[in-house]
Design a protein around this motif. Structure first.
Motif, PDB file in Angstrom:
ATOM      1  N   ASN A  51     -13.458 -42.307  33.307  1.00 51.99           N
ATOM      2  CA  ASN A  51     -13.541 -41.052  33.819  1.00 51.99           C
ATOM      3  C   ASN A  51     -12.623 -40.244  33.410  1.00 51.99           C
ATOM      4  OD1 ASN A  51     -10.390 -41.472  35.297  1.00 51.99           O
ATOM      5  ND2 ASN A  51     -11.722 -43.519  36.103  1.00 51.99           N
ATOM      6  N   ILE A  52     -12.343 -38.945  35.046  1.00 52.54           N
ATOM      7  CA  ILE A  52     -11.533 -37.343  33.796  1.00 52.54           C
ATOM      8  C   ILE A  52     -10.839 -37.285  35.082  1.00 52.54           C
ATOM      9  CG2 ILE A  52     -13.090 -36.500  33.657  1.00 52.54           C
ATOM     10  CD1 ILE A  52     -11.454 -35.342  31.483  1.00 52.54           C
ATOM     11  N   ARG A  53     -10.039 -37.384  35.075  1.00 52.27           N
ATOM     12  CA  ARG A  53      -8.828 -37.117  36.627  1.00 52.27           C
ATOM     13  C   ARG A  53      -8.369 -35.325  36.263  1.00 52.27           C
ATOM     14  NH1 ARG A  53      -5.860 -41.120  39.288  1.00 52.27           N
ATOM     15  NH2 ARG A  53      -5.429 -41.871  36.516  1.00 52.27           N
ATOM     16  N   TYR A  54      -7.527 -34.555  37.323  1.00 51.53           N
ATOM     17  CA  TYR A  54      -6.659 -33.523  36.866  1.00 51.53           C
ATOM     18  C   TYR A  54      -5.950 -33.050  37.796  1.00 51.53           C
ATOM     19  CZ  TYR A  54      -9.887 -30.805  39.208  1.00 51.53           C
ATOM     20  OH  TYR A  54     -10.412 -30.051  41.222  1.00 51.53           O
ATOM     21  N   VAL A  55      -4.860 -32.714  37.747  1.00 51.68           N
ATOM     22  CA  VAL A  55      -3.932 -31.612  39.068  1.00 51.68           C
ATOM     23  C   VAL A  55      -3.564 -30.253  38.183  1.00 51.68           C
ATOM     24  CG1 VAL A  55      -2.940 -33.785  39.225  1.00 51.68           C
ATOM     25  CG2 VAL A  55      -1.942 -32.891  37.245  1.00 51.68           C
ATOM     26  N   ARG A  56      -3.092 -29.657  39.059  1.00 57.07           N
ATOM     27  CA  ARG A  56      -2.652 -27.780  39.039  1.00 57.07           C
ATOM     28  C   ARG A  56      -1.455 -27.810  39.175  1.00 57.07           C
ATOM     29  NH1 ARG A  56      -8.683 -25.879  40.916  1.00 57.07           N
ATOM     30  NH2 ARG A  56      -9.801 -26.506  38.758  1.00 57.07           N
ATOM     31  N   PHE A  57      -0.629 -26.919  38.669  1.00 62.14           N
ATOM     32  CA  PHE A  57       0.741 -25.769  38.563  1.00 62.14           C
ATOM     33  C   PHE A  57       0.777 -24.932  39.282  1.00 62.14           C
ATOM     34  CE2 PHE A  57       0.507 -30.056  36.173  1.00 62.14           C
ATOM     35  CZ  PHE A  57       1.737 -30.470  35.968  1.00 62.14           C
ATOM     36  N   ASN A  58       1.915 -24.613  39.753  1.00 60.90           N
ATOM     37  CA  ASN A  58       1.898 -23.502  40.122  1.00 60.90           C
ATOM     38  C   ASN A  58       2.483 -22.134  39.009  1.00 60.90           C
ATOM     39  OD1 ASN A  58       1.379 -24.327  42.891  1.00 60.90           O
ATOM     40  ND2 ASN A  58       3.446 -24.537  42.607  1.00 60.90           N
ATOM     41  N   ASP A  59       2.797 -22.869  37.820  1.00 63.01           N
ATOM     42  CA  ASP A  59       3.263 -22.313  36.952  1.00 63.01           C
ATOM     43  C   ASP A  59       2.322 -22.974  35.594  1.00 63.01           C
ATOM     44  OD1 ASP A  59       4.584 -24.924  37.072  1.00 63.01           O
ATOM     45  OD2 ASP A  59       5.796 -24.357  35.208  1.00 63.01           O
ATOM     46  N   ASP A  60       2.939 -21.476  34.623  1.00 68.43           N
ATOM     47  CA  ASP A  60       2.016 -21.383  33.250  1.00 68.43           C
ATOM     48  C   ASP A  60       2.310 -22.357  32.330  1.00 68.43           C
ATOM     49  OD1 ASP A  60       4.195 -20.578  32.653  1.00 68.43           O
ATOM     50  OD2 ASP A  60       2.494 -18.320  31.638  1.00 68.43           O
ATOM     51  N   THR A  61       3.823 -23.577  33.102  1.00 70.93           N
ATOM     52  CA  THR A  61       4.358 -24.015  31.666  1.00 70.93           C
ATOM     53  C   THR A  61       3.695 -26.253  32.303  1.00 70.93           C
ATOM     54  OG1 THR A  61       6.861 -24.818  32.522  1.00 70.93           O
ATOM     55  CG2 THR A  61       5.868 -22.950  31.062  1.00 70.93           C
ATOM     56  N   CYS A  62       3.429 -25.768  33.498  1.00 66.50           N
ATOM     57  CA  CYS A  62       3.004 -27.130  33.540  1.00 66.50           C
ATOM     58  C   CYS A  62       3.757 -28.073  34.173  1.00 66.50           C
ATOM     59  CB  CYS A  62       2.339 -27.641  33.217  1.00 66.50           C
ATOM     60  SG  CYS A  62       0.445 -27.180  32.844  1.00 66.50           S
ATOM     61  N   CYS A  63       5.181 -27.662  35.354  1.00 69.01           N
ATOM     62  CA  CYS A  63       6.179 -27.828  35.230  1.00 69.01           C
ATOM     63  C   CYS A  63       6.204 -27.730  37.387  1.00 69.01           C
ATOM     64  CB  CYS A  63       7.797 -27.072  34.974  1.00 69.01           C
ATOM     65  SG  CYS A  63       9.321 -27.876  35.702  1.00 69.01           S
ATOM     66  N   ASP A  64       5.663 -27.056  37.526  1.00 71.27           N
ATOM     67  CA  ASP A  64       5.887 -26.982  39.400  1.00 71.27           C
ATOM     68  C   ASP A  64       5.015 -27.794  39.644  1.00 71.27           C
ATOM     69  OD1 ASP A  64       6.524 -26.899  41.272  1.00 71.27           O
ATOM     70  OD2 ASP A  64       6.549 -24.285  42.027  1.00 71.27           O
TER      71      ASP A  64
END
Length: 273
Positions: A219-232
């Motif tokens: 499988n493949i999974r993902y999350v998303r962030f509030n900033d363009d460095t994938c920190c928050d």
């Protein structure tokens, strides 16, 4: 309690607090910036140097530990050694310097199309060329050539490491188009047209909702962030005990009858750093 020290040089007799804390506390090795506003500030003066010490109260420590639990594993994801490009004409991202194969049986003269994307640096400029070969590998004469897929009128997204060997950071799979009238086994999938597909994993893809993906052998999974460095990490992707990973829709090995797609399990290759 852990302390973070802010320093500010000032002239003798100047007692104006020039440091604006903005109710943020920066905690090294825990998280970048988080809204923790419960603490005490102590100002001391040593040889015209104002030192502002921010001391964490027990309540603040608890709040920041909670932040660590939900954010700590995502301090920063950049994927700096992953080489990829977005091709707007295909509406998809592909790895660089990787030969892959597509099959179109309706093109009786040239059913096989092998393709690769290559980064070409000329002075201070970089372009990404696309070469297509009417064969089962990327050898011989180039039959279709696009000089640069980085079109200013479309999304410009690529990463080309220049100071290190590029890592393989993608999920690769072959998708067969079996049609909307297929049965639950996707019978005849092996004689259908197919395309090799990619999803970049182990890298922060800023132009795609600041998304970070991981994969395994099924499988493949993902999350998303509030900033363009994938920190928050975005709130909707934060669970009570860690990141709330989400599965990609309709991307799984085997027969996906609802959309008329079969993904060959033998072609499913997860290359994650």
């Amino acid at each position: 309690p852990k302390q973070t020290l802010y320093k500010h040089h000032r002239s003798p007799g100047d007692h104006t607090n020039l440091i604006n804390i903005h109710k943020y506390i920066l905690l090294e090795n825990i998280f970048s910036i988080h809204h923790c506003n419960i603490g005490s500030i102590i100002m001391i003066e040593v040889n015209n140097l104002t030192q502002i010490r921010i001391k964490m109260t027990p309540m603040l420590l608890i709040l920041c530990l909670i932040s660590y639990i939900t954010h700590g594993a995502f301090e920063r994801y950049e994927g700096g050694n992953c080489a990829y490009v977005y091709d707007s004409s295909e509406a998809s991202i592909f790895p660089l310097d990787t030969c892959f194969l597509n099959y179109y049986p309706t093109d009786t003269a040239n059913p096989y199309h092998a393709r690769e994307y290559r980064a070409i640096t000329e002075g201070e400029e970089t372009r990404i060329e696309r070469n297509t070969y009417y064969s089962q590998d990327c050898s011989g004469d180039v039959n279709e050539h696009i000089n640069d897929v980085l079109d200013d009128d479309n999304l410009v997204l690529y990463n080309h490491p220049t100071n290190a060997t590029a890592e393989e950071c993608y999920l690769e799979y072959i998708e067969y188009d079996v049609g909307s009238n297929t049965d639950s086994d996707c019978s005849g999938w092996n004689i259908s047209s197919f395309q090799t597909k990619y999803i970049i994993v182990g890298a922060c893809i800023t132009a795609v909702n600041n998304q970070y993906s991981i994969c395994n052998n099924s499988n493949i999974r993902y999350v998303r962030f509030n900033d363009d460095t994938c920190c928050d990490l975005s709130y909707s992707y934060t669970g009570s005990d860690g990141p709330a990973w989400r599965s990609y829709d309709n991307i799984k090995p085997g027969c996906n009858q609802d959309i008329g797609i079969y993904i060959d399990p033998e072609s499913w290759i997860c290359q994650i750093p």
